[in-house]
Design a protein around this motif. Structure first.
Motif, PDB file in Angstrom:
ATOM      1  N   VAL A  10       0.844  -1.199   0.000  1.00 24.38           N
ATOM      2  CA  VAL A  10       0.000   0.000   0.000  1.00 24.38           C
ATOM      3  C   VAL A  10       0.880   1.251   0.000  1.00 24.38           C
ATOM      4  N   THR A  11       1.933   1.224   0.803  1.00 26.52           N
ATOM      5  CA  THR A  11       2.840   2.374   0.840  1.00 26.52           C
ATOM      6  C   THR A  11       3.458   2.622  -0.539  1.00 26.52           C
ATOM      7  N   MET A  13       2.249   1.826  -3.420  1.00 18.72           N
ATOM      8  CA  MET A  13       1.222   2.372  -4.316  1.00 18.72           C
ATOM      9  C   MET A  13       1.082   3.874  -4.105  1.00 18.72           C
ATOM     10  N   ILE A  14       1.025   4.252  -2.811  1.00 11.68           N
ATOM     11  CA  ILE A  14       0.846   5.674  -2.504  1.00 11.68           C
ATOM     12  C   ILE A  14       2.041   6.475  -3.004  1.00 11.68           C
ATOM     13  N   VAL A  15       3.236   5.946  -2.771  1.00 14.81           N
ATOM     14  CA  VAL A  15       4.447   6.644  -3.207  1.00 14.81           C
ATOM     15  C   VAL A  15       4.453   6.804  -4.724  1.00 14.81           C
ATOM     16  N   SER A  16       4.105   5.716  -5.430  1.00 12.21           N
ATOM     17  CA  SER A  16       4.161   5.797  -6.893  1.00 12.21           C
ATOM     18  C   SER A  16       3.121   6.779  -7.429  1.00 12.21           C
ATOM     19  N   THR A  17       1.949   6.833  -6.787  1.00 10.54           N
ATOM     20  CA  THR A  17       0.933   7.803  -7.222  1.00 10.54           C
ATOM     21  C   THR A  17       1.418   9.220  -6.946  1.00 10.54           C
ATOM     22  N   ALA A  18       2.014   9.385  -5.780  1.00 11.48           N
ATOM     23  CA  ALA A  18       2.515  10.714  -5.413  1.00 11.48           C
ATOM     24  C   ALA A  18       3.577  11.166  -6.396  1.00 11.48           C
ATOM     25  N   SER A  21       2.048  12.271  -9.650  1.00 12.14           N
ATOM     26  CA  SER A  21       1.373  13.568  -9.620  1.00 12.14           C
ATOM     27  C   SER A  21       2.389  14.693  -9.520  1.00 12.14           C
TER      28      SER A  21
ATOM     29  N   PRO B 451      -1.373   0.556 -12.327  1.00  9.67           N
ATOM     30  CA  PRO B 451      -1.975   0.969 -11.048  1.00  9.67           C
ATOM     31  C   PRO B 451      -3.376   0.404 -10.827  1.00  9.67           C
ATOM     32  N   ILE B 455      -4.940  -1.719  -7.578  1.00  7.03           N
ATOM     33  CA  ILE B 455      -6.135  -1.306  -6.837  1.00  7.03           C
ATOM     34  C   ILE B 455      -7.172  -2.426  -6.866  1.00  7.03           C
TER      35      ILE B 455
END
Lengths: 160, 479
Positions: A10-11, A13-18, A21, B451, B455
């Motif tokens: 999960v971390t 995923m969040i890092v890659s999305t951040a 962006s 991604p 998800i």
């Protein structure tokens, strides 16, 4: 162990999305773009009051960025009366100094005229058009002109 | 002491003991926990098969929809030139054409309440000129004979016949972001189906031609259908993968990311005054190549000049040697630009923004200016749309679509033949916990690259954890 690994994922995923962006912002920043071409800027200068059958000096000032263009390969003025593009004339302009090029011209009669400068310099071509009023022109004619100026000058008819 | 419960996620096949939060006892799951000597498997094969099965069950119906709609949309040029023949083609080719401005004037006269937004000139001299209008908020195309100025018909953009298939192919007809994301998810999972399928196809014992490279046609029942599924799928795998990969640049999540990577704004020309907000080319112009969609739009110079007419813009297009068909999009306001664009032949792609007053080229980005990745993607997009090498390309696309439908149908038959009543018929889970987890994390690895896959896996995990695992009959049905 299991929960811990899910946590790691999960971390990530969040890092890659951040990160992506952040990437967005980078491309949206216009300062990051480097300049390849600087367009030629053209300033056509004509006397504010024009009368028919009098000779005037028409000027055009050329610059690129902040530097004046003294070495334009071709500068021409095309002048025609409204709806009479076919009867227009082209005059080659002379270089004066500091990027100023001039022609001498007299307008044959009252009316709305178009002055277009064809400028070729540094491998680029620009051709802005200025509308001028010579002598007396009725309100109505002037109004019909400014409504749809772009289509008046295109009456060149058939081609190909 | 906290009550010990047994936790089991049937979809993802993860089991372990937890302190709290589960009222399922290990004995309740006895039917699931077969021992190895009872015929259970501990292999990776078993785990991968189960993933392949579930992904297939969920996504193949959509894969069929995408294949059929895509196969139809591939032939858009042929279909449209038949059903819109009267609008697209002139009866008789004249000797000279009306100037673009004359054509625009005629259209304006017939549709005084509309505003002209674009002008498209085709390569074929028999084609009519396509003039784009905004009529009451809707996009309409007017087709005008360039030789005599006769208007041959109009088409509302949304009513176009081929638009139906495009809408199904890109957003499953229902439209909107969720549908578009689901299409992307289907494409991504199709890639995983290929990867897991190839693993399952790969001969485990000794290499045999029959059943691997060629189907065992004399066998009957499940073996026959297994070969009819796996063997063609192997032969098609590379082609299917290339169609998936070349379709992804359009997708909403991954596609945007690919665009960020492939299209660096290094070639974007800057303009003197930096605008407060950037307008992107795709927002203001029609028929823009993928790589130039996010190209910033410059502003026209301010000054007391008369805007140039379309005839002069057409002259510029000729001087700049833009290949036909090209579209001239009109400036939207006093600061707007004329945009010239060719979006058909990959190596001739071009987008040029022209100052509407001076005719200066403010930005000129062509195929040769693209980075190598963007160039390859453009070639890939043309391949996906069947316009890279003409009819052969279209037929190749059609064959792949037929192949996908066939592979899916044979998989359904296999499943049907194996299935026992009252159960979903999923392959039994592996008895090896570690292997199950290794595969799970390999799948999460796919999720990092794509991604939406990540998800969706987390979503299924939560569904498993909170719903299915707590309801014994359901866990039994999932198997």
């Amino acid at each position: 162990m299991w929960k811990w690994m899910i946590g790691v994922f999960v971390t990530m995923m969040i890092v890659s999305t951040a990160c992506s962006s952040k990437g967005d912002k980078a491309t949206q920043d216009p300062k990051q773009q480097t300049s390849f071409m600087q367009p030629i800027e053209v300033g056509i200068q004509v006397p504010s009051q024009l009368e028919p059958k009098k000779e005037y000096v028409l000027q055009v000032h050329l610059q690129q960025g902040k530097a004046a263009i003294d070495d334009a390969s071709d500068v021409q003025f095309e002048i025609w009366k409204k709806d009479q593009l076919n009867k227009g004339k082209k005059i080659k302009a002379q270089h004066e100094q500091n990027g100023v090029y001039t022609v001498k011209n007299s307008f044959p009669g009252d009316g709305v005229y178009y002055i277009q400068t064809h400028v070729t310099a540094h491998g680029m071509h620009v051709m802005p058009v200025k509308m001028v009023v010579v002598g007396h022109v009725s309100e109505q004619e002037l109004k019909s002109e400014t409504d749809q100026p772009s289509h008046q000058m295109n009456g060149s008819g058939h081609h190909h | 002491m906290a009550q010990k419960g047994y936790f089991y996620c049937p979809l993802i096949c993860i089991e372990y003991e937890i302190e709290m939060g589960s009222n399922v006892k290990r004995e309740d799951l006895g039917h699931l926990l077969r021992r190895e000597k009872e015929g259970g498997s501990t292999s990776f094969y078993q785990v991968v098969w189960r993933w392949h099965f579930y992904a297939g069950i969920i996504f193949t119906p959509f894969l069929i929809i995408l294949a059929i709609s895509g196969a139809t949309y591939l032939f858009k040029p042929q279909i449209e030139s038949i059903i819109y023949k009267d609008k697209y083609y002139v009866h008789e080719q004249g000797s000279s054409t009306l100037s673009p401005s004359e054509q625009v004037k005629k259209v304006k006269k017939s549709y005084p309440k509309s505003s002209v937004t674009s002008f498209t000139i085709y390569h074929d001299p028999k084609r009519t000129t396509e003039i784009g209008l905004i009529q009451g908020g809707k996009s309409v195309s007017v087709y005008i004979n360039p030789y005599n100025g006769q208007i041959q018909g109009t088409l509302k953009e949304d009513d176009r016949f081929t638009e139906i298939f495009k809408k199904i192919h890109s957003e499953l007809w229902i439209g909107g972001t969720p549908a578009n994301r689901w299409v992307e998810l289907t494409a991504c999972w199709a890639a995983i189906l290929l990867a897991t399928g190839l693993y399952l196809w790969f001969p485990r014992k000794k290499a045999a031609i029959w059943g691997t490279l060629l189907p065992r046609l004399k066998r009957t029942g499940r073996t026959f259908w297994r070969d009819m599924h796996a063997v063609p799928a192997f032969w098609f795998s590379l082609l299917i993968l290339s169609f998936i990969a070349t379709g992804l640049p359009w997708s909403g999540v991954l596609g945007e990311e690919i665009n960020q990577w492939a299209v660096k704004p290094k070639y974007a020309n800057s303009f003197e005054e930096k605008p407060d907000s950037i307008t992107y080319t795709k927002e203001i112009a029609k028929n823009i190549p993928w790589s130039n969609e996010n190209l910033p739009v410059p502003v026209s110079s301010k000054g007391n000049y008369v805007p140039l007419g379309i005839d002069q813009i057409e002259e510029i297009a000729k001087q700049q040697k833009i290949k036909k068909p090209y579209t001239i999009s009109f400036p939207e306001n006093a600061e707007g630009v004329y945009t010239l664009s060719h979006s058909e032949h990959p190596t001739k792609l071009a987008t040029i923004h022209v100052d509407q007053y001076s005719g200066a080229i403010l930005s000129d980005v062509r195929f040769r200016d693209f980075g190598w990745l963007a160039q390859w993607i453009e070639v890939g997009i043309a391949f996906h749309e069947g316009r890279l090498f003409g009819l052969t390309n279209q037929i190749l696309g059609l064959i792949v679509c037929i192949g996908i439908v066939g592979i899916v149908i044979s998989s359904y038959i296999m499943w049907w033949k194996r299935r026992t009543t009252g159960k979903l018929g999923a392959p039994a889970r592996s008895l090896d916990r570690n292997k199950t987890r290794i595969v799970f994390f390999l799948m999460l690895g796919f999720g990092l690259v794509m991604p939406l896959v990540g998800i969706s896996i987390l979503g299924v995990f939560l569904l498993d954890y909170f719903v299915i695992s707590r309801w014994i009959p359901l866990t039994r049905w999932f198997g």
